[in-house]
Scaffold this motif. Sequence first.
Motif, PDB file in Angstrom:
ATOM      1  N   HIS A 190      -5.989   4.264  12.829  1.00 34.95           N
ATOM      2  CA  HIS A 190      -7.057   5.280  12.509  1.00 34.95           C
ATOM      3  C   HIS A 190      -8.262   4.803  11.600  1.00 34.95           C
ATOM      4  O   HIS A 190      -9.351   4.742  11.850  1.00 34.95           O
ATOM      5  N   GLU A 191      -7.808   3.726  10.900  1.00 26.83           N
ATOM      6  CA  GLU A 191      -8.870   3.221   9.841  1.00 26.83           C
ATOM      7  C   GLU A 191      -9.310   1.796  10.464  1.00 26.83           C
ATOM      8  O   GLU A 191      -9.969   1.236   9.750  1.00 26.83           O
ATOM      9  N   ARG A 231      -0.970  12.377  -0.634  1.00 29.55           N
ATOM     10  CA  ARG A 231      -1.571  11.745   0.707  1.00 29.55           C
ATOM     11  C   ARG A 231      -2.609  12.614   1.294  1.00 29.55           C
ATOM     12  O   ARG A 231      -2.707  13.953   0.859  1.00 29.55           O
ATOM     13  N   GLY A 232      -3.446  12.094   1.948  1.00 27.60           N
ATOM     14  CA  GLY A 232      -4.251  12.995   2.883  1.00 27.60           C
ATOM     15  C   GLY A 232      -5.641  13.236   1.925  1.00 27.60           C
ATOM     16  O   GLY A 232      -6.502  14.093   2.359  1.00 27.60           O
ATOM     17  N   GLN A 233      -5.911  12.413   0.971  1.00 30.25           N
ATOM     18  CA  GLN A 233      -7.036  12.629  -0.174  1.00 30.25           C
ATOM     19  C   GLN A 233      -7.737  11.429  -0.154  1.00 30.25           C
ATOM     20  O   GLN A 233      -8.728  11.569  -0.725  1.00 30.25           O
ATOM     21  N   GLY A 234      -7.549  10.620   0.757  1.00 30.06           N
ATOM     22  CA  GLY A 234      -8.490   9.368   0.768  1.00 30.06           C
ATOM     23  C   GLY A 234      -8.057   8.092  -0.277  1.00 30.06           C
ATOM     24  O   GLY A 234      -8.942   7.234  -0.545  1.00 30.06           O
ATOM     25  N   LEU A 250       0.914  -1.199  -0.071  1.00 28.20           N
ATOM     26  CA  LEU A 250       0.068  -0.014   0.176  1.00 28.20           C
ATOM     27  C   LEU A 250       0.996   1.168  -0.107  1.00 28.20           C
ATOM     28  O   LEU A 250       1.611   1.453   0.807  1.00 28.20           O
ATOM     29  N   ALA A 251       0.920   2.080  -1.168  1.00 25.15           N
ATOM     30  CA  ALA A 251       1.707   3.144  -1.170  1.00 25.15           C
ATOM     31  C   ALA A 251       0.906   4.168  -1.592  1.00 25.15           C
ATOM     32  O   ALA A 251       0.234   3.999  -3.003  1.00 25.15           O
ATOM     33  N   VAL A 252       1.148   5.644  -1.408  1.00 24.92           N
ATOM     34  CA  VAL A 252       0.387   6.725  -1.848  1.00 24.92           C
ATOM     35  C   VAL A 252       1.516   7.797  -2.118  1.00 24.92           C
ATOM     36  O   VAL A 252       2.312   7.996  -1.248  1.00 24.92           O
ATOM     37  N   ALA A 307      -5.548   6.115  -0.187  1.00 24.67           N
ATOM     38  CA  ALA A 307      -5.335   5.022   0.329  1.00 24.67           C
ATOM     39  C   ALA A 307      -6.296   4.011   0.863  1.00 24.67           C
ATOM     40  O   ALA A 307      -6.699   2.897   0.793  1.00 24.67           O
ATOM     41  N   ARG A 308      -7.307   4.919   1.325  1.00 24.12           N
ATOM     42  CA  ARG A 308      -8.446   4.251   2.029  1.00 24.12           C
ATOM     43  C   ARG A 308      -9.392   3.500   0.620  1.00 24.12           C
ATOM     44  O   ARG A 308     -10.013   2.448   1.109  1.00 24.12           O
ATOM     45  N   GLU A 318      -0.115   4.427  12.502  1.00 22.57           N
ATOM     46  CA  GLU A 318      -1.287   5.414  12.923  1.00 22.57           C
ATOM     47  C   GLU A 318      -2.168   5.413  12.110  1.00 22.57           C
ATOM     48  O   GLU A 318      -3.320   5.475  12.264  1.00 22.57           O
ATOM     49  N   PHE A 378       1.607  -6.741   6.897  1.00 25.70           N
ATOM     50  CA  PHE A 378       2.875  -6.644   7.671  1.00 25.70           C
ATOM     51  C   PHE A 378       3.112  -4.792   7.623  1.00 25.70           C
ATOM     52  O   PHE A 378       3.401  -4.406   6.599  1.00 25.70           O
ATOM     53  N   ASN A 387       4.153   6.382  10.707  1.00 25.70           N
ATOM     54  CA  ASN A 387       3.250   6.897   9.926  1.00 25.70           C
ATOM     55  C   ASN A 387       2.256   5.763   9.515  1.00 25.70           C
ATOM     56  O   ASN A 387       0.865   6.091   9.862  1.00 25.70           O
ATOM     57  N   ASN A 425       7.508   1.898  11.291  1.00 22.97           N
ATOM     58  CA  ASN A 425       6.819   2.716  10.268  1.00 22.97           C
ATOM     59  C   ASN A 425       5.813   3.376  11.095  1.00 22.97           C
ATOM     60  O   ASN A 425       4.443   2.820  10.840  1.00 22.97           O
TER      61      ASN A 425
HETATM   62  C1  LIG Z   1       0.081   5.096   4.958  1.00 28.03           C
HETATM   63  C2  LIG Z   1      -0.266   5.819   3.433  1.00 28.03           C
HETATM   64  C3  LIG Z   1      -0.484   4.821   2.382  1.00 28.03           C
HETATM   65  C4  LIG Z   1      -1.781   6.611   3.666  1.00 28.03           C
HETATM   66  O1  LIG Z   1      -1.848   7.138   2.445  1.00 28.03           O
HETATM   67  P1  LIG Z   1      -3.190   8.410   2.241  1.00 28.03           P
HETATM   68  O2  LIG Z   1      -3.699   8.151   0.900  1.00 28.03           O
HETATM   69  O3  LIG Z   1      -2.447   9.546   2.622  1.00 28.03           O
HETATM   70  O4  LIG Z   1      -4.302   8.020   3.204  1.00 28.03           O
HETATM   71  P2  LIG Z   1      -5.771   8.467   3.165  1.00 28.03           P
HETATM   72  O5  LIG Z   1      -5.696   9.805   2.490  1.00 28.03           O
HETATM   73  O6  LIG Z   1      -6.601   7.418   2.395  1.00 28.03           O
HETATM   74  O7  LIG Z   1      -6.233   8.401   4.789  1.00 28.03           O
HETATM   75  C5  LIG Z   1      -7.344   7.892   5.270  1.00 28.03           C
HETATM   76  C6  LIG Z   1      -7.813   8.658   6.552  1.00 28.03           C
HETATM   77  O8  LIG Z   1      -6.543   8.145   7.766  1.00 28.03           O
HETATM   78  C7  LIG Z   1      -5.968   9.173   8.026  1.00 28.03           C
HETATM   79  N1  LIG Z   1      -4.449   9.115   7.960  1.00 28.03           N
HETATM   80  C8  LIG Z   1      -3.674   9.174   7.045  1.00 28.03           C
HETATM   81  N2  LIG Z   1      -2.631   8.932   7.585  1.00 28.03           N
HETATM   82  C9  LIG Z   1      -2.372   9.180   8.745  1.00 28.03           C
HETATM   83  C10 LIG Z   1      -1.413   9.014   9.872  1.00 28.03           C
HETATM   84  N3  LIG Z   1      -0.155   9.042   9.456  1.00 28.03           N
HETATM   85  N4  LIG Z   1      -1.916   8.805  11.237  1.00 28.03           N
HETATM   86  C11 LIG Z   1      -3.085   8.871  11.384  1.00 28.03           C
HETATM   87  N5  LIG Z   1      -4.219   9.092  10.577  1.00 28.03           N
HETATM   88  C12 LIG Z   1      -3.934   9.137   9.021  1.00 28.03           C
HETATM   89  C13 LIG Z   1      -6.529  10.380   7.087  1.00 28.03           C
HETATM   90  O9  LIG Z   1      -6.472  11.516   7.833  1.00 28.03           O
HETATM   91  C14 LIG Z   1      -7.757  10.134   6.947  1.00 28.03           C
HETATM   92  O10 LIG Z   1      -8.689  10.048   7.881  1.00 28.03           O
HETATM   93  P3  LIG Z   1      -9.811  11.219   7.839  1.00 28.03           P
HETATM   94  O11 LIG Z   1     -10.666  10.997   6.654  1.00 28.03           O
HETATM   95  O12 LIG Z   1     -10.707  10.939   9.068  1.00 28.03           O
HETATM   96  O13 LIG Z   1      -9.145  12.546   7.819  1.00 28.03           O
HETATM   97  C15 LIG Z   1       0.688   6.778   3.120  1.00 28.03           C
HETATM   98  O14 LIG Z   1       1.287   7.591   4.231  1.00 28.03           O
HETATM   99  C16 LIG Z   1       1.859   5.966   2.396  1.00 28.03           C
HETATM  100  O15 LIG Z   1       2.050   5.916   1.255  1.00 28.03           O
HETATM  101  N6  LIG Z   1       3.098   5.980   3.140  1.00 28.03           N
HETATM  102  C17 LIG Z   1       4.329   5.348   2.704  1.00 28.03           C
HETATM  103  C18 LIG Z   1       4.110   3.864   2.337  1.00 28.03           C
HETATM  104  C19 LIG Z   1       3.808   3.018   3.587  1.00 28.03           C
HETATM  105  O16 LIG Z   1       4.453   3.146   4.673  1.00 28.03           O
HETATM  106  N7  LIG Z   1       2.818   2.195   3.361  1.00 28.03           N
HETATM  107  C20 LIG Z   1       2.224   1.244   4.329  1.00 28.03           C
HETATM  108  C21 LIG Z   1       3.131  -0.095   4.122  1.00 28.03           C
HETATM  109  S1  LIG Z   1       2.682  -1.203   5.360  1.00 28.03           S
END
Ligand SMILES: CC(C)(COP(=O)(O)OP(=O)(O)OC[C@H]1O[C@@H](n2cnc3c(N)ncnc32)[C@H](O)[C@@H]1OP(=O)(O)O)[C@@H](O)C(=O)NCCC(=O)NCCS
Length: 140
Positions: free
Chosen positions: A124-125, A83-86, A76-78, A88-89, A120, A110, A117, A115
């Motif tokens: 949160h999800e 990021r923050g636009q939904g 999962l990566a954005v 990943a969700r 969290e 896993f 970020n 990590n």
């Molecule tokens: C983790 C990751 C995929 C999140 O992607 P994203 O597109 O920013 O997430 P979304 O926008 O879909 O977030 C959905 C919800 O989670 C919340 N959220 C996102 N990142 C968060 C964080 N670090 N801590 C708490 N809440 C978080 C958002 O605010 C949103 O909630 P809301 O609608 O209540 O405001 C992104 O940060 C990423 O690519 N990280 C690097 C790669 C990584 O670590 N991947 C995971 C491997 S296991």
Amino acid sequence: MTPIAYSIFQTEDYDEAAAFWQRTPYIGLSSADKCEAISIFLARNPGFSFTARDGDTLVGTVLLGHDGRRGYMYHLAVAAEYRGQGIARELIRLGLEALRGAGIEKCHLFVYTDNQNALEFYRHEGWQQREELVIFSMNV
Ligand SMILES: CC(C)(COP(=O)(O)OP(=O)(O)OC[C@H]1O[C@@H](n2cnc3c(N)ncnc32)[C@H](O)[C@@H]1OP(=O)(O)O)[C@@H](O)C(=O)NCCC(=O)NCCS
């Protein structure tokens, strides 16, 4: 602004996705991420993995599959600027919906312990952190 387009991850997405994963911190890559291995994964798990694109640009990925009992989620990566636009969700929603359609009731994933970020984000999800489990691995 063009809306983000979500599509099933195809083998043709591999080169762009691999480059994206390489520049994304905490996406762990190994021999299981070579093109042939990912192609086999996609063929065994058709329609469970997704891309997010802004126009032609790949901005998000998720790989999901199952073994008939449980689902597993990887990569999962954005892209940082999206990021923050939904995104990943939505990638997760699509993947879990596909697993549900295949009769799978639970998905595991896993996360590297440092990590923060992602930890969290998953909390949160609503994902359950399994304090009672540890991963063991062995080369075969
Ligand atoms: C983790 C990751 C995929 C999140 O992607 P994203 O597109 O920013 O997430 P979304 O926008 O879909 O977030 C959905 C919800 O989670 C919340 N959220 C996102 N990142 C968060 C964080 N670090 N801590 C708490 N809440 C978080 C958002 O605010 C949103 O909630 P809301 O609608 O209540 O405001 C992104 O940060 C990423 O690519 N990280 C690097 C790669 C990584 O670590 N991947 C995971 C491997 S296991």
